[in-house]
Design a protein around this motif. Structure first.
Motif, mmCIF file in Angstrom:
data_model
loop_
_atom_site.group_PDB
_atom_site.id
_atom_site.type_symbol
_atom_site.label_atom_id
_atom_site.label_comp_id
_atom_site.label_asym_id
_atom_site.label_seq_id
_atom_site.Cartn_x
_atom_site.Cartn_y
_atom_site.Cartn_z
ATOM 1 N N THR A 101 0.834 -1.212 0.000
ATOM 2 C CA THR A 101 0.000 0.000 0.000
ATOM 3 C C THR A 101 0.863 1.254 0.000
ATOM 4 N N ILE A 102 1.917 1.237 0.814
ATOM 5 C CA ILE A 102 2.827 2.382 0.894
ATOM 6 C C ILE A 102 3.540 2.585 -0.437
ATOM 7 N N LEU A 103 4.053 1.501 -0.998
ATOM 8 C CA LEU A 103 4.787 1.589 -2.265
ATOM 9 C C LEU A 103 3.866 2.004 -3.412
ATOM 10 N N LYS A 104 2.631 1.531 -3.423
ATOM 11 C CA LYS A 104 1.662 1.916 -4.457
ATOM 12 C C LYS A 104 1.472 3.430 -4.468
ATOM 13 N N ALA A 105 1.334 4.005 -3.287
ATOM 14 C CA ALA A 105 1.139 5.453 -3.198
ATOM 15 C C ALA A 105 2.331 6.201 -3.783
ATOM 16 N N GLY A 130 3.821 -9.112 -5.828
ATOM 17 C CA GLY A 130 2.529 -9.506 -6.371
ATOM 18 C C GLY A 130 1.396 -8.630 -5.891
ATOM 19 N N MET A 131 1.419 -8.279 -4.604
ATOM 20 C CA MET A 131 0.378 -7.401 -4.055
ATOM 21 C C MET A 131 0.438 -6.017 -4.680
ATOM 22 N N LEU A 132 1.654 -5.509 -4.856
ATOM 23 C CA LEU A 132 1.821 -4.190 -5.461
ATOM 24 C C LEU A 132 1.266 -4.182 -6.885
ATOM 25 N N ALA A 133 1.582 -5.223 -7.652
ATOM 26 C CA ALA A 133 1.078 -5.316 -9.023
ATOM 27 C C ALA A 133 -0.441 -5.369 -9.047
ATOM 28 N N LEU A 136 -1.953 -1.976 -8.320
ATOM 29 C CA LEU A 136 -1.766 -1.057 -9.451
ATOM 30 C C LEU A 136 -2.505 -1.528 -10.704
ATOM 31 N N ASP A 137 -2.956 -2.787 -10.692
ATOM 32 C CA ASP A 137 -3.552 -3.428 -11.868
ATOM 33 C C ASP A 137 -2.547 -3.477 -13.011
ATOM 34 N N TYR A 138 -1.287 -3.855 -12.671
ATOM 35 C CA TYR A 138 -0.214 -4.006 -13.646
ATOM 36 C C TYR A 138 0.063 -5.487 -13.879
ATOM 37 N N PRO A 139 0.558 -5.860 -15.057
ATOM 38 C CA PRO A 139 1.038 -7.237 -15.265
ATOM 39 C C PRO A 139 2.172 -7.542 -14.281
ATOM 40 N N TYR A 140 2.310 -8.821 -13.943
ATOM 41 C CA TYR A 140 3.296 -9.210 -12.938
ATOM 42 C C TYR A 140 3.932 -10.545 -13.296
ATOM 43 N N ALA A 141 5.238 -10.663 -13.031
ATOM 44 C CA ALA A 141 5.944 -11.941 -13.151
ATOM 45 C C ALA A 141 6.878 -12.086 -11.959
ATOM 46 N N SER A 142 6.934 -13.301 -11.411
ATOM 47 C CA SER A 142 7.799 -13.579 -10.264
ATOM 48 C C SER A 142 8.976 -14.444 -10.683
ATOM 49 N N LEU A 143 10.004 -14.498 -9.818
ATOM 50 C CA LEU A 143 11.189 -15.333 -10.043
ATOM 51 C C LEU A 143 11.803 -15.094 -11.418
ATOM 52 N N GLU A 170 6.054 -12.521 -22.802
ATOM 53 C CA GLU A 170 6.073 -11.135 -23.260
ATOM 54 C C GLU A 170 5.075 -10.353 -22.427
ATOM 55 N N ILE A 171 5.505 -9.254 -21.851
ATOM 56 C CA ILE A 171 4.679 -8.490 -20.921
ATOM 57 C C ILE A 171 4.615 -7.037 -21.361
ATOM 58 N N GLN A 172 3.423 -6.475 -21.274
ATOM 59 C CA GLN A 172 3.221 -5.067 -21.604
ATOM 60 C C GLN A 172 3.723 -4.183 -20.458
ATOM 61 N N LEU A 173 4.243 -3.024 -20.809
ATOM 62 C CA LEU A 173 4.648 -2.030 -19.827
ATOM 63 C C LEU A 173 3.505 -1.032 -19.610
ATOM 64 N N PRO A 174 3.384 -0.484 -18.392
ATOM 65 C CA PRO A 174 4.211 -0.736 -17.201
ATOM 66 C C PRO A 174 3.860 -2.065 -16.550
ATOM 67 N N CYS A 175 4.840 -2.614 -15.837
ATOM 68 C CA CYS A 175 4.622 -3.892 -15.161
ATOM 69 C C CYS A 175 5.486 -3.953 -13.907
ATOM 70 N N VAL A 176 5.245 -4.987 -13.101
ATOM 71 C CA VAL A 176 6.020 -5.248 -11.886
ATOM 72 C C VAL A 176 6.674 -6.615 -12.027
ATOM 73 N N LEU A 177 7.965 -6.696 -11.712
ATOM 74 C CA LEU A 177 8.697 -7.954 -11.760
ATOM 75 C C LEU A 177 9.408 -8.192 -10.435
ATOM 76 N N SER A 178 9.371 -9.427 -9.952
ATOM 77 C CA SER A 178 10.166 -9.822 -8.791
ATOM 78 C C SER A 178 11.390 -10.585 -9.295
ATOM 79 N N ILE A 179 12.567 -10.113 -8.918
ATOM 80 C CA ILE A 179 13.825 -10.588 -9.502
ATOM 81 C C ILE A 179 14.449 -11.702 -8.666
ATOM 82 N N GLN A 180 14.888 -12.748 -9.351
ATOM 83 C CA GLN A 180 15.558 -13.880 -8.718
ATOM 84 C C GLN A 180 17.070 -13.639 -8.695
ATOM 85 N N THR A 181 17.740 -14.170 -7.681
ATOM 86 C CA THR A 181 19.196 -14.106 -7.652
ATOM 87 C C THR A 181 19.763 -14.875 -8.842
#
Length: 263
Positions: A101-105, A130-133, A136-143, A170-181
């Motif tokens: 919620t904080i980051l969305k704002a 995932g919650m942030l995406a 925001l109603d943005y596309p999301y991918a994890s790992l 293939e993902i449309q921008l803007p989007c949220v991604l969670s990055i893996q090591t």
């Protein structure tokens, strides 16, 4: 491309022996050494590489106390262009939804094409991206362990899935991604870079600046609370076979046959 990377200050497990406090309500934090969350560091490096290839800027943002500023300065010394510190007593005790919620704002105050988080932070839940995406109603991918910029409207991302397999999306921008090591090799941060950003002013945004009702975040708004910390009971320990390599192999094969593991 305008990229926002969410980072967090966490205990450095390579520098600390983690112990639970007497009440079982938290870990002992008084003498801990802190650093940037490992997954977030990979996200910042990936953002810098994308910016260097296609242009734009990288902004790092953190929700945390006064000492969290050091994480922002470290990532700016690494190569991020800007930092934003989200700081308010009302944010303390937030759960995953509260942090999202904080980051969305903050996201809605800017105009970002790509938002990156680490795959998980010190609570290990892996929820915030995932919650942030979703908020925001943005596309999301994890790992995510690979990002290829197609154009200013879409990107291709590789994801690690079960069985060590890889999938491409293939993902449309803007989007949220969670990055893996392992997506890259984060660069070394030298003392010269740290000195360069030491006096750079970092904006601080509180709940009022973000238009957030204090009771909706922090401990007051948390739906998930830590009930208990405990150390699992140790089971029977492993046996280390002694001897030369050939002797160890021979003994291992013998024991596997005795237990029906091999024939």
């Amino acid at each position: 491309m305008e990229i926002l990377v969410c980072v967090k200050r966490v205990p450095d497990t390579s520098e600390n022996e983690i112990e639970i406090n007497n009440s079982g309500s938290d870990i002992e934090r008084d003498d801990l050494v802190y650093s940037v969350n490992e997954w977030d560091n990979y996200a910042v490096e990936e953002a810098i590489q994308i910016r260097d290839n296609v242009g734009g800027s990288v902004t790092v943002v953190t929700v945390g106390d006064d000492e969290s500023e050091e994480v922002l300065r470290r990532e700016m010394a690494m190569g991020a262009d800007n930092g934003i510190h989200l700081l308010d007593d009302a944010f303390e005790g937030s759960d995953g939804k509260g942090f999202a919620t904080i980051l969305k704002a903050e996201v809605e105050k800017g105009k970002y094409d790509l938002i990156l988080t680490g795959a998980q932070a010190d609570d290990g839940a892996g929820q915030v991206g995932g919650m942030l995406a979703a908020m925001l109603d943005y596309p999301y991918a994890s790992l995510v362990n690979k990002i290829d910029v197609v154009d200013d409207k879409k990107i291709k991302v590789g994801r690690e899935i079960e069985g060590g397999n890889q999938e491409m999306n293939e993902i449309q921008l803007p989007c949220v991604l969670s990055i893996q090591t392992g997506i890259n090799e984060p660069r070394y941060v030298g003392i010269r870079g740290i000195r360069k950003v030491a006096s750079v002013e970092i904006p601080v945004h509180a709940a009022g600046d973000l238009g957030i009702a204090p009771e909706s975040v922090g401990e007051a708004g948390a739906k998930v609370k830590r009930a208990d910390y405990f150390v699992p009971e140790l089971g029977e320990g492993a046996e280390i076979l002694e001897g030369s390599t050939d002797e160890v192999i021979e003994e291992l094969i013998k024991r596997l046959k005795e237990k029906g593991g091999i024939k």
